[in-house]
Design a protein around this motif. Sequence first.
Motif, PDB file in Angstrom:
ATOM      1  N   TYR A   1     -36.274 104.521 -31.915  1.00  0.00           N
ATOM      2  CA  TYR A   1     -35.667 104.143 -30.632  1.00  0.00           C
ATOM      3  C   TYR A   1     -34.584 105.153 -30.237  1.00  0.00           C
ATOM      4  O   TYR A   1     -34.479 105.561 -29.071  1.00  0.00           O
ATOM      5  CB  TYR A   1     -35.051 102.740 -30.720  1.00  0.00           C
ATOM      6  N   LEU A   2     -33.778 105.536 -31.224  1.00  0.00           N
ATOM      7  CA  LEU A   2     -32.739 106.533 -30.963  1.00  0.00           C
ATOM      8  C   LEU A   2     -33.345 107.863 -30.530  1.00  0.00           C
ATOM      9  O   LEU A   2     -32.815 108.548 -29.647  1.00  0.00           O
ATOM     10  CB  LEU A   2     -31.882 106.739 -32.209  1.00  0.00           C
ATOM     11  N   MET A   3     -34.456 108.225 -31.148  1.00  0.00           N
ATOM     12  CA  MET A   3     -35.116 109.480 -30.800  1.00  0.00           C
ATOM     13  C   MET A   3     -35.598 109.463 -29.349  1.00  0.00           C
ATOM     14  O   MET A   3     -35.495 110.463 -28.623  1.00  0.00           O
ATOM     15  CB  MET A   3     -36.287 109.730 -31.749  1.00  0.00           C
ATOM     16  N   ILE A   4     -36.117 108.321 -28.906  1.00  0.00           N
ATOM     17  CA  ILE A   4     -36.570 108.191 -27.514  1.00  0.00           C
ATOM     18  C   ILE A   4     -35.390 108.366 -26.557  1.00  0.00           C
ATOM     19  O   ILE A   4     -35.490 109.080 -25.544  1.00  0.00           O
ATOM     20  CB  ILE A   4     -37.255 106.824 -27.298  1.00  0.00           C
ATOM     21  N   ILE A   5     -34.262 107.716 -26.871  1.00  0.00           N
ATOM     22  CA  ILE A   5     -33.054 107.858 -26.050  1.00  0.00           C
ATOM     23  C   ILE A   5     -32.593 109.310 -26.029  1.00  0.00           C
ATOM     24  O   ILE A   5     -32.174 109.841 -24.989  1.00  0.00           O
ATOM     25  CB  ILE A   5     -31.924 106.959 -26.580  1.00  0.00           C
ATOM     26  N   PHE A   6     -32.676 109.972 -27.171  1.00  0.00           N
ATOM     27  CA  PHE A   6     -32.258 111.374 -27.275  1.00  0.00           C
ATOM     28  C   PHE A   6     -33.114 112.263 -26.371  1.00  0.00           C
ATOM     29  O   PHE A   6     -32.592 113.126 -25.653  1.00  0.00           O
ATOM     30  CB  PHE A   6     -32.366 111.826 -28.733  1.00  0.00           C
ATOM     31  N   ILE A   7     -34.422 112.057 -26.379  1.00  0.00           N
ATOM     32  CA  ILE A   7     -35.328 112.853 -25.547  1.00  0.00           C
ATOM     33  C   ILE A   7     -35.063 112.598 -24.058  1.00  0.00           C
ATOM     34  O   ILE A   7     -35.016 113.546 -23.258  1.00  0.00           O
ATOM     35  CB  ILE A   7     -36.795 112.534 -25.899  1.00  0.00           C
ATOM     36  N   LEU A   8     -34.868 111.325 -23.703  1.00  0.00           N
ATOM     37  CA  LEU A   8     -34.573 110.989 -22.304  1.00  0.00           C
ATOM     38  C   LEU A   8     -33.260 111.627 -21.852  1.00  0.00           C
ATOM     39  O   LEU A   8     -33.152 112.105 -20.710  1.00  0.00           O
ATOM     40  CB  LEU A   8     -34.494 109.475 -22.141  1.00  0.00           C
ATOM     41  N   THR A   9     -32.275 111.661 -22.738  1.00  0.00           N
ATOM     42  CA  THR A   9     -30.990 112.280 -22.405  1.00  0.00           C
ATOM     43  C   THR A   9     -31.142 113.775 -22.170  1.00  0.00           C
ATOM     44  O   THR A   9     -30.568 114.332 -21.219  1.00  0.00           O
ATOM     45  CB  THR A   9     -29.967 112.033 -23.524  1.00  0.00           C
ATOM     46  N   LEU A  10     -31.921 114.439 -23.027  1.00  0.00           N
ATOM     47  CA  LEU A  10     -32.149 115.870 -22.851  1.00  0.00           C
ATOM     48  C   LEU A  10     -32.855 116.165 -21.529  1.00  0.00           C
ATOM     49  O   LEU A  10     -32.498 117.115 -20.817  1.00  0.00           O
ATOM     50  CB  LEU A  10     -32.983 116.420 -24.019  1.00  0.00           C
ATOM     51  N   ILE A  11     -33.853 115.352 -21.196  1.00  0.00           N
ATOM     52  CA  ILE A  11     -34.569 115.536 -19.927  1.00  0.00           C
ATOM     53  C   ILE A  11     -33.610 115.369 -18.748  1.00  0.00           C
ATOM     54  O   ILE A  11     -33.614 116.172 -17.799  1.00  0.00           O
ATOM     55  CB  ILE A  11     -35.749 114.545 -19.817  1.00  0.00           C
ATOM     56  N   PHE A  12     -32.793 114.319 -18.804  1.00  0.00           N
ATOM     57  CA  PHE A  12     -31.822 114.084 -17.739  1.00  0.00           C
ATOM     58  C   PHE A  12     -30.845 115.244 -17.637  1.00  0.00           C
ATOM     59  O   PHE A  12     -30.521 115.698 -16.531  1.00  0.00           O
ATOM     60  CB  PHE A  12     -31.059 112.784 -18.013  1.00  0.00           C
ATOM     61  N   TRP A  13     -30.378 115.731 -18.770  1.00  0.00           N
ATOM     62  CA  TRP A  13     -29.393 116.819 -18.767  1.00  0.00           C
ATOM     63  C   TRP A  13     -29.979 118.100 -18.180  1.00  0.00           C
ATOM     64  O   TRP A  13     -29.318 118.795 -17.404  1.00  0.00           O
ATOM     65  CB  TRP A  13     -28.899 117.062 -20.191  1.00  0.00           C
ATOM     66  N   ILE A  14     -31.206 118.411 -18.552  1.00  0.00           N
ATOM     67  CA  ILE A  14     -31.849 119.628 -18.047  1.00  0.00           C
ATOM     68  C   ILE A  14     -32.090 119.545 -16.537  1.00  0.00           C
ATOM     69  O   ILE A  14     -31.875 120.512 -15.799  1.00  0.00           O
ATOM     70  CB  ILE A  14     -33.185 119.868 -18.785  1.00  0.00           C
ATOM     71  N   CYS A  15     -32.502 118.369 -16.074  1.00  0.00           N
ATOM     72  CA  CYS A  15     -32.870 118.199 -14.655  1.00  0.00           C
ATOM     73  C   CYS A  15     -31.667 117.957 -13.746  1.00  0.00           C
ATOM     74  O   CYS A  15     -31.695 118.361 -12.574  1.00  0.00           O
ATOM     75  CB  CYS A  15     -33.853 117.038 -14.511  1.00  0.00           C
ATOM     76  N   CYS A  16     -30.632 117.313 -14.272  1.00  0.00           N
ATOM     77  CA  CYS A  16     -29.572 116.817 -13.380  1.00  0.00           C
ATOM     78  C   CYS A  16     -28.178 117.362 -13.667  1.00  0.00           C
ATOM     79  O   CYS A  16     -27.240 117.033 -12.919  1.00  0.00           O
ATOM     80  CB  CYS A  16     -29.514 115.285 -13.453  1.00  0.00           C
ATOM     81  N   TYR A  17     -28.004 118.166 -14.711  1.00  0.00           N
ATOM     82  CA  TYR A  17     -26.642 118.561 -15.076  1.00  0.00           C
ATOM     83  C   TYR A  17     -25.928 119.306 -13.955  1.00  0.00           C
ATOM     84  O   TYR A  17     -24.765 119.011 -13.636  1.00  0.00           O
ATOM     85  CB  TYR A  17     -26.628 119.414 -16.346  1.00  0.00           C
ATOM     86  N   ASN A  18     -26.569 120.290 -13.347  1.00  0.00           N
ATOM     87  CA  ASN A  18     -25.908 121.078 -12.307  1.00  0.00           C
ATOM     88  C   ASN A  18     -25.453 120.198 -11.142  1.00  0.00           C
ATOM     89  O   ASN A  18     -24.350 120.364 -10.610  1.00  0.00           O
ATOM     90  CB  ASN A  18     -26.836 122.178 -11.799  1.00  0.00           C
ATOM     91  N   ARG A  19     -26.304 119.264 -10.734  1.00  0.00           N
ATOM     92  CA  ARG A  19     -25.940 118.356  -9.649  1.00  0.00           C
ATOM     93  C   ARG A  19     -24.792 117.438 -10.060  1.00  0.00           C
ATOM     94  O   ARG A  19     -23.855 117.213  -9.287  1.00  0.00           O
ATOM     95  CB  ARG A  19     -27.150 117.520  -9.243  1.00  0.00           C
ATOM     96  N   LEU A  20     -24.882 116.914 -11.271  1.00  0.00           N
ATOM     97  CA  LEU A  20     -23.828 116.022 -11.754  1.00  0.00           C
ATOM     98  C   LEU A  20     -22.499 116.760 -11.883  1.00  0.00           C
ATOM     99  O   LEU A  20     -21.436 116.215 -11.562  1.00  0.00           O
ATOM    100  CB  LEU A  20     -24.237 115.430 -13.101  1.00  0.00           C
ATOM    101  N   HIS A  21     -22.561 117.995 -12.321  1.00  0.00           N
ATOM    102  CA  HIS A  21     -21.348 118.806 -12.453  1.00  0.00           C
ATOM    103  C   HIS A  21     -20.738 119.072 -11.080  1.00  0.00           C
ATOM    104  O   HIS A  21     -19.508 119.027 -10.917  1.00  0.00           O
ATOM    105  CB  HIS A  21     -21.689 120.125 -13.155  1.00  0.00           C
ATOM    106  N   ALA A  22     -21.589 119.338 -10.092  1.00  0.00           N
ATOM    107  CA  ALA A  22     -21.100 119.562  -8.725  1.00  0.00           C
ATOM    108  C   ALA A  22     -20.413 118.315  -8.182  1.00  0.00           C
ATOM    109  O   ALA A  22     -19.363 118.396  -7.530  1.00  0.00           O
ATOM    110  CB  ALA A  22     -22.257 119.954  -7.816  1.00  0.00           C
ATOM    111  N   VAL A  23     -20.982 117.149  -8.481  1.00  0.00           N
ATOM    112  CA  VAL A  23     -20.390 115.885  -8.036  1.00  0.00           C
ATOM    113  C   VAL A  23     -19.033 115.677  -8.692  1.00  0.00           C
ATOM    114  O   VAL A  23     -18.081 115.198  -8.053  1.00  0.00           O
ATOM    115  CB  VAL A  23     -21.331 114.704  -8.352  1.00  0.00           C
TER     116      VAL A  23
END
Length: 272
Positions: A138-160
């Motif tokens: 379960y932790l591994m699934i959360i870890f993968i989802l977090t990495l996907i979110f970070w790769i796709c959304c980090y720049n936008r989140l940082h701008a916000v």
Amino acid sequence: MIGFFSEWMQYGFMKNAFAAILIITPLFGILGTMIVERKMAFFSDALGHSAWTGIAIGVVLGLSDTSLSMLLFAVIFALLLNKLSSTGIAANDTIISVFSSCSIAVGLAVLSKGGNFSQYSGLLVGDVLSISRKEIWYLMIIFILTLIFWICCYNRLHAVSIHRALAKSRHIPVRLMENLFAVLTALIVMVSIKWVGMLIINALLILPAASSRNISENLREYHFFSIVFSMFSGIFGLIISYFINVATGPMIVIVASIIYFCTYTYGKKSSS
């Protein structure tokens, strides 16, 4: 050295705990950088305390496993805090404090009915040694989802986090980014509480990122050192706790605190 690791890793529960540390600590290192940048330390602390109400709801509904009610309540709690904070009716810290206090009180009141609170007291400090292989997945699934979110959304989140109005002018969905980050934080906090503990989970989110900020000169170093400090604290804290027979979570926080004070001292000397 080989004998040391063979002695330490001969137990199945230690192998599981070590695997969990290798997954949880990078998550804290990654997530903590944005929590520190967005000044959300109080927010993540309130999320941890809200777990009491989530558990209480599960108990009232008669659920044998209160994990689902805890997760659902944390997500609703995080979204509600985001919504109220954006209205500007009151200061963010005031809103968070009110909701945090209320959720703690409601949860403790329900769980303490009939003197049954003792069976939930272990959640205060957690027990990573009790984690199972299924929970590691379960932790591994959360870890993968977090990495996907970070790769796709980090720049936008940082701008916000830097300037909301400017991010809006660049057609960045500000509210969506904030809500997604809040939900992700809620999920990781709730999933980790059982093994890390309510009292110290916020420290594990904040300390590695704060330590990294003391010595980093750019964003790449900031994220890198945060993950390194978080993993080092987790692994070293687990080893020490095994040999001196103390709770793992608090020992990890002690190691992370020492790292923070060392980097703070180093940072001050470098800037002077």
